[in-house]
Design a protein around this motif. Structure first.
Motif: not given
Length: 156
Positions: A55, A57, A80, A94, A119
């Motif tokens: 992932l 995000g 994400t 989202t 991030r």
């Protein structure tokens, strides 16, 4: 030149490791065959499976310490986005993910340095948490958690 030097230095140790490995395998094989016959049962075919998640995000909040003194865990949420067009409009959907970190060094690093809105990329696997009613043992809720094996920080 450097490669040939390394080969000459490493080759004897690699040969010794291979000889030792073969000797141990031979010893294991002879002990297996020396044992009296044992009844065997058929085993279902074993196959390789994959449970892997990556992932990328932004974090929803600073990391929190949870769990007990003997089984600590650090958790945080990760957002994400999925972008798509609906007519002339560009829409961003989202999705929030719950991340759990159990590895000691990674856990402490995440707790110290992870900030809201940062991030990050998380690599790990999916785990499921079941909450049951203690009275009748019925399933109340089942939720997915990402168990992090690695977290990579990106600059702002």
């Amino acid at each position: 030149m450097f490669g040939s030097l390394m080969n000459r230095l490493l080759r004897p140790s690699l040969i010794n490791i291979c000889k030792e490995s073969a000797r141990l395998q031979t010893r294991q094989m002879t002990t297996v065959f020396d044992d009296p016959p044992v009844e065997t049962q058929s085993v279902e075919r074993l196959e390789k499976t994959v449970n892997q998640v990556v992932l990328l995000g932004r974090t929803g909040a600073a990391a929190e310490k949870r769990g007990t003194e003997t089984h600590p865990v650090v958790t945080f949420s990760l957002a994400t986005h999925t972008n798509f067009r609906k007519g002339d409009d560009l829409i961003q959907q989202t999705e929030w993910h719950r991340i759990a970190v159990f590895k000691p060094y990674l856990r402490e690093t995440i707790y110290r340095y992870l900030k809201k809105g940062q991030r990050v990329m998380v690599q790990g696997r999916i785990g499921y948490l079941e909450k049951r009613d203690p009275e009748n043992n019925s399933l109340v809720m089942k939720s997915a958690t990402i168990i992090a094996d690695d977290v990579i920080f990106f600059s702002q």
